[in-house]
Write a protein that holds these residues in place. Structure first.
Motif, PDB file in Angstrom:
ATOM      1  N   GLY A  15      -9.040  -8.905  -2.433  1.00  0.00           N
ATOM      2  CA  GLY A  15      -8.658  -8.487  -3.784  1.00  0.00           C
ATOM      3  C   GLY A  15      -9.672  -8.907  -4.822  1.00  0.00           C
ATOM      4  O   GLY A  15     -10.019 -10.083  -4.915  1.00  0.00           O
ATOM      5  N   THR A  19      -8.525 -12.934 -10.446  1.00  0.00           N
ATOM      6  CA  THR A  19      -8.389 -14.148  -9.630  1.00  0.00           C
ATOM      7  C   THR A  19      -9.436 -14.159  -8.514  1.00  0.00           C
ATOM      8  O   THR A  19     -10.152 -15.153  -8.329  1.00  0.00           O
ATOM      9  CB  THR A  19      -6.968 -14.231  -9.020  1.00  0.00           C
ATOM     10  N   GLU A  38     -12.038  -5.186  -1.501  1.00  0.00           N
ATOM     11  CA  GLU A  38     -11.142  -4.565  -2.480  1.00  0.00           C
ATOM     12  C   GLU A  38     -10.804  -3.158  -1.991  1.00  0.00           C
ATOM     13  O   GLU A  38     -11.693  -2.391  -1.645  1.00  0.00           O
ATOM     14  CB  GLU A  38     -11.854  -4.523  -3.844  1.00  0.00           C
ATOM     15  N   LYS A  39      -9.511  -2.844  -1.974  1.00  0.00           N
ATOM     16  CA  LYS A  39      -9.137  -1.539  -1.408  1.00  0.00           C
ATOM     17  C   LYS A  39      -9.429  -0.378  -2.358  1.00  0.00           C
ATOM     18  O   LYS A  39      -9.631   0.746  -1.908  1.00  0.00           O
ATOM     19  CB  LYS A  39      -7.674  -1.544  -0.962  1.00  0.00           C
ATOM     20  N   GLN A 111      -8.480  -6.077 -19.519  1.00  0.00           N
ATOM     21  CA  GLN A 111      -8.693  -6.716 -18.217  1.00  0.00           C
ATOM     22  C   GLN A 111      -9.818  -6.035 -17.440  1.00  0.00           C
ATOM     23  O   GLN A 111     -10.595  -6.689 -16.745  1.00  0.00           O
ATOM     24  CB  GLN A 111      -7.391  -6.675 -17.416  1.00  0.00           C
ATOM     25  N   PHE A 135      -7.284  -5.087   3.543  1.00  0.00           N
ATOM     26  CA  PHE A 135      -6.773  -6.106   4.463  1.00  0.00           C
ATOM     27  C   PHE A 135      -5.692  -5.469   5.332  1.00  0.00           C
ATOM     28  O   PHE A 135      -4.780  -4.818   4.815  1.00  0.00           O
ATOM     29  CB  PHE A 135      -6.184  -7.259   3.632  1.00  0.00           C
ATOM     30  N   ASP A 294      -1.485 -13.444  -8.970  1.00  0.00           N
ATOM     31  CA  ASP A 294      -0.230 -12.688  -8.856  1.00  0.00           C
ATOM     32  C   ASP A 294       0.311 -12.658  -7.433  1.00  0.00           C
ATOM     33  O   ASP A 294       1.499 -12.412  -7.225  1.00  0.00           O
ATOM     34  CB  ASP A 294      -0.436 -11.233  -9.326  1.00  0.00           C
ATOM     35  N   GLY A 304       0.827 -14.004 -22.757  1.00  0.00           N
ATOM     36  CA  GLY A 304      -0.402 -13.551 -22.086  1.00  0.00           C
ATOM     37  C   GLY A 304      -0.946 -14.573 -21.098  1.00  0.00           C
ATOM     38  O   GLY A 304      -2.129 -14.885 -21.075  1.00  0.00           O
ATOM     39  N   GLY A 306      -0.436 -14.517 -17.480  1.00  0.00           N
ATOM     40  CA  GLY A 306      -0.576 -14.084 -16.082  1.00  0.00           C
ATOM     41  C   GLY A 306      -1.997 -14.150 -15.559  1.00  0.00           C
ATOM     42  O   GLY A 306      -2.297 -14.823 -14.570  1.00  0.00           O
ATOM     43  N   MET A 307      -2.890 -13.450 -16.215  1.00  0.00           N
ATOM     44  CA  MET A 307      -4.281 -13.415 -15.753  1.00  0.00           C
ATOM     45  C   MET A 307      -4.926 -14.807 -15.878  1.00  0.00           C
ATOM     46  O   MET A 307      -5.677 -15.243 -14.998  1.00  0.00           O
ATOM     47  CB  MET A 307      -5.069 -12.406 -16.588  1.00  0.00           C
TER      48      MET A 307
HETATM   49  C1  LIG Z   1       1.024  -2.871 -17.426  1.00  0.00           C
HETATM   50  C2  LIG Z   1       0.574  -4.312 -17.300  1.00  0.00           C
HETATM   51  C3  LIG Z   1       0.302  -5.070 -18.428  1.00  0.00           C
HETATM   52  C4  LIG Z   1      -0.050  -6.417 -18.326  1.00  0.00           C
HETATM   53  N1  LIG Z   1      -0.311  -7.127 -19.459  1.00  0.00           N
HETATM   54  C5  LIG Z   1      -0.647  -8.435 -19.351  1.00  0.00           C
HETATM   55  C6  LIG Z   1      -0.981  -9.213 -20.490  1.00  0.00           C
HETATM   56  O1  LIG Z   1      -0.972  -8.723 -21.628  1.00  0.00           O
HETATM   57  N2  LIG Z   1      -1.329 -10.533 -20.320  1.00  0.00           N
HETATM   58  C7  LIG Z   1      -1.390 -11.113 -19.056  1.00  0.00           C
HETATM   59  O2  LIG Z   1      -1.745 -12.300 -18.929  1.00  0.00           O
HETATM   60  N3  LIG Z   1      -1.075 -10.396 -17.971  1.00  0.00           N
HETATM   61  C8  LIG Z   1      -0.728  -9.083 -18.085  1.00  0.00           C
HETATM   62  N4  LIG Z   1      -0.481  -8.373 -16.973  1.00  0.00           N
HETATM   63  C9  LIG Z   1      -0.545  -9.078 -15.685  1.00  0.00           C
HETATM   64  C10 LIG Z   1      -1.983  -9.218 -15.251  1.00  0.00           C
HETATM   65  O3  LIG Z   1      -2.524  -7.925 -15.190  1.00  0.00           O
HETATM   66  C11 LIG Z   1      -1.991  -9.943 -13.906  1.00  0.00           C
HETATM   67  O4  LIG Z   1      -1.429 -11.243 -14.067  1.00  0.00           O
HETATM   68  C12 LIG Z   1      -3.413 -10.080 -13.350  1.00  0.00           C
HETATM   69  O5  LIG Z   1      -3.945  -8.810 -13.062  1.00  0.00           O
HETATM   70  C13 LIG Z   1      -3.405 -10.910 -12.049  1.00  0.00           C
HETATM   71  O6  LIG Z   1      -4.690 -10.888 -11.482  1.00  0.00           O
HETATM   72  P1  LIG Z   1      -4.883 -10.990  -9.909  1.00  0.00           P
HETATM   73  O7  LIG Z   1      -6.355 -10.926  -9.704  1.00  0.00           O
HETATM   74  O8  LIG Z   1      -4.134 -12.163  -9.397  1.00  0.00           O
HETATM   75  O9  LIG Z   1      -4.175  -9.696  -9.294  1.00  0.00           O
HETATM   76  P2  LIG Z   1      -4.534  -8.168  -9.530  1.00  0.00           P
HETATM   77  O10 LIG Z   1      -5.160  -7.950 -10.848  1.00  0.00           O
HETATM   78  O11 LIG Z   1      -3.281  -7.408  -9.211  1.00  0.00           O
HETATM   79  O12 LIG Z   1      -5.642  -7.860  -8.441  1.00  0.00           O
HETATM   80  C14 LIG Z   1      -5.327  -7.713  -7.071  1.00  0.00           C
HETATM   81  C15 LIG Z   1      -6.386  -6.847  -6.427  1.00  0.00           C
HETATM   82  O13 LIG Z   1      -6.176  -6.835  -5.026  1.00  0.00           O
HETATM   83  C16 LIG Z   1      -6.372  -5.527  -4.538  1.00  0.00           C
HETATM   84  N5  LIG Z   1      -5.626  -5.391  -3.272  1.00  0.00           N
HETATM   85  C17 LIG Z   1      -4.290  -5.351  -3.110  1.00  0.00           C
HETATM   86  N6  LIG Z   1      -3.967  -5.238  -1.809  1.00  0.00           N
HETATM   87  C18 LIG Z   1      -5.142  -5.217  -1.123  1.00  0.00           C
HETATM   88  C19 LIG Z   1      -5.460  -5.109   0.250  1.00  0.00           C
HETATM   89  N7  LIG Z   1      -4.505  -5.002   1.223  1.00  0.00           N
HETATM   90  N8  LIG Z   1      -6.753  -5.109   0.614  1.00  0.00           N
HETATM   91  C20 LIG Z   1      -7.749  -5.200  -0.332  1.00  0.00           C
HETATM   92  N9  LIG Z   1      -7.492  -5.291  -1.669  1.00  0.00           N
HETATM   93  C21 LIG Z   1      -6.205  -5.307  -2.055  1.00  0.00           C
HETATM   94  C22 LIG Z   1      -5.837  -4.627  -5.649  1.00  0.00           C
HETATM   95  O14 LIG Z   1      -6.366  -3.333  -5.577  1.00  0.00           O
HETATM   96  C23 LIG Z   1      -6.307  -5.389  -6.883  1.00  0.00           C
HETATM   97  O15 LIG Z   1      -7.569  -4.971  -7.335  1.00  0.00           O
HETATM   98  C24 LIG Z   1      -0.153  -7.025 -17.050  1.00  0.00           C
HETATM   99  C25 LIG Z   1       0.092  -6.250 -15.904  1.00  0.00           C
HETATM  100  C26 LIG Z   1       0.444  -4.905 -16.016  1.00  0.00           C
HETATM  101  C27 LIG Z   1       0.697  -4.086 -14.775  1.00  0.00           C
END
Ligand SMILES: Cc1cc2nc3c(=O)[nH]c(=O)nc-3n(C[C@H](O)[C@H](O)[C@H](O)COP(=O)(O)OP(=O)(O)OC[C@H]3O[C@@H](n4cnc5c(N)ncnc54)[C@H](O)[C@@H]3O)c2cc1C
Length: 408
Positions: A15, A19, A38-39, A111, A135, A294, A304, A306-307
């Motif tokens: 991913g 993160t 990344e898928k 983001q 994955f 996540d 804000g 989560g990220m």
């Molecule tokens: C509509 C919306 C609004 C938001 N607004 C806010 C905000 O204002 N403030 C805030 O803090 N947070 C917000 N968030 C939440 C924030 O986007 C997440 O907390 C953040 O993206 C988490 O990052 P991450 O890297 O952990 O996961 P993600 O950003 O979800 O990244 C995961 C990655 O893994 C990849 N992946 C998944 N499965 C596989 C697999 N099997 N093989 C390979 N790759 C894979 C996905 O394609 C993705 O690119 C929002 C979310 C949404 C949906």
């Protein structure tokens, strides 16, 4: 039969969201060989998380020098204050100047842009995100993990790595492979967000929120003057129910009928309805397979966080894995990841959940009093503003992490 990878990495990251990219940077900086898959074929063009807080910017500086933060700040909008408008006309202005950091503001940056800056920095350090690779499963051994990857043409590859980290978001396949649960609740009610242009009588500098007896809404400024993210959070059971596929007219109706403010909306580039969950994995991983961001926890977007907490997870876990691989710490150091990060996720989840529940509880005879008098009173208390600003900025935990990075 799966093809065996010719390049066994020490760490395989699943991913390339914020993160996973941060984790890859921490490891690359420590000289650890890493692959990040990344898928998706390309970065999403959806803005999603908007607020980059001071703690995350300080972490990026400590890891990468200040060039990445500088570029992000130049591309985003620096908001120094949050104005809260209450039904009845009272307001409160919360200044972020008291955040104890040179970044005493919240950086509003899509983001997708944050990911672009991190991915470009990673490439400068010799690591390219391997896109269209998914994955597909894993097998754990005492000394290593074997991971099955599948590309979008269906071709499979078997990779051996010392550690695997699932940064694969809320529907994490890595979490599923470990047999971990992801329990929690879905909050009642549907919410709406839109990225759009607005015309209003106020300035375009800070974040602006409105709290009414029908619900709350917030406006977050993008760099381009007049461009905003608008979020609508109606109370449960309010006469104004949000559509699951909202249109610009729904937002304008909210402004006209609920906020009753002279605001004109136009030119939306992204409109969506969404529901909010609060969930946490029963473990952040074990032995040689871990979860971060996540994949391990999701919660209400209030504040804000989560990220930003995903970025903090990545730095904490990446430092530990690097220490183990460079034989500077025993495997037991990895246990500290869950011990330190899980309480943070639980605390953020509880607090943001409480605020969301309070804001969306069905209207009652008391609601009018609360939104006209009680909330404006508390929102104007300077010491309370300072406590909240410091908590949201996450500067304290970031500084503790930076002190550890400096001891390397
Ligand atoms: C509509 C919306 C609004 C938001 N607004 C806010 C905000 O204002 N403030 C805030 O803090 N947070 C917000 N968030 C939440 C924030 O986007 C997440 O907390 C953040 O993206 C988490 O990052 P991450 O890297 O952990 O996961 P993600 O950003 O979800 O990244 C995961 C990655 O893994 C990849 N992946 C998944 N499965 C596989 C697999 N099997 N093989 C390979 N790759 C894979 C996905 O394609 C993705 O690119 C929002 C979310 C949404 C949906």
């Amino acid at each position: 039969m799966a093809e065996l990878s010719a390049r066994p990495p020490k760490v395989l990251i699943v991913g390339a969201g914020p993160t996973g990219l941060t984790l890859a940077l921490v490891l690359a900086r420590a000289g650890i060989s890493v692959r990040i898959i990344e898928k998706q074929s390309a970065r999403s063009d959806k803005s999603r998380a908007l607020g980059v807080h001071a703690g995350s910017l300080e972490l990026f500086d400590a890891l990468l020098g200040d060039s990445v933060s500088k570029a992000m700040i130049a591309a985003g909008h620096v908001a120094h204050e949050i104005t809260l408008g209450f039904e009845g006309g009272k307001t409160a202005v919360a200044s972020l100047d008291r955040v104890p950091s040179r970044y005493n503001f919240v950086l509003i940056l899509a983001q997708s842009e944050t990911e672009r800056f991190l991915e470009e920095e990673l490439l400068r350090r010799g690591v390219a995100v391997e896109r269209r690779k998914e994955f597909a499963g894993l097998e754990e051994f005492s000394e290593a993990v074997r991971v099955e990857l599948r590309d979008d043409g269906g071709k499979t590859e078997s990779v051996r790595a010392d550690f695997v980290v699932g940064c694969d978001g809320s529907h994490s396949g890595v979490r599923e492979s470990l047999g971990l649960t992801f329990t929690g609740v879905q909050y009642p009610g549907a919410f709406m967000l839109a990225d759009l242009t607005l015309e209003w009588p106020w300035n375009y500098e800070g974040v602006r929120t409105f709290v009414t007896r029908k619900g709350a809404s917030a406006f977050f400024p993008f760099k381009e003057k007049g461009r905003y993210r608008m979020v609508v959070v109606p109370r449960e059971g309010s006469a104004f129910t949000t559509a699951s596929e909202p249109t610009l007219a729904d937002f304008q109706r909210w402004v006209d009928e609920v906020l009753r403010q002279p605001i004109k909306l136009r030119d939306p580039t992204w409109i969506t309805g969404f529901r909010i969950h609060r969930r946490i994995a029963n473990s952040c991983g074990r032995h040689r397979v871990f979860l971060a961001g996540d994949a391990a926890h999701i919660h209400s977007p209030v504040g804000g966080q989560g990220m930003n907490i995903g970025i903090h997870d990545a730095v904490n876990l990446g430092r530990r894995i690097a220490d183990v691989l460079r034989e500077r710490a025993p495997m037991t150091t990895l246990e500290g990841y869950e011990r330190e990060r899980r309480p943070v996720a639980e605390w953020v989840s509880r607090i943001t959940g409480f605020v969301l529940r309070t804001a969306t509880r069905p209207e009652s005879p008391l609601t009018g009093l609360v939104v006209r008098f009680v909330l404006p009173f508390f929102a104007n208390l300077r010491f309370l503003q300072g406590i909240l600003a410091r908590a949201i900025s996450e500067v304290g935990p970031a500084r503790r992490e930076i002190a550890r990075l400096r001891r390397e």
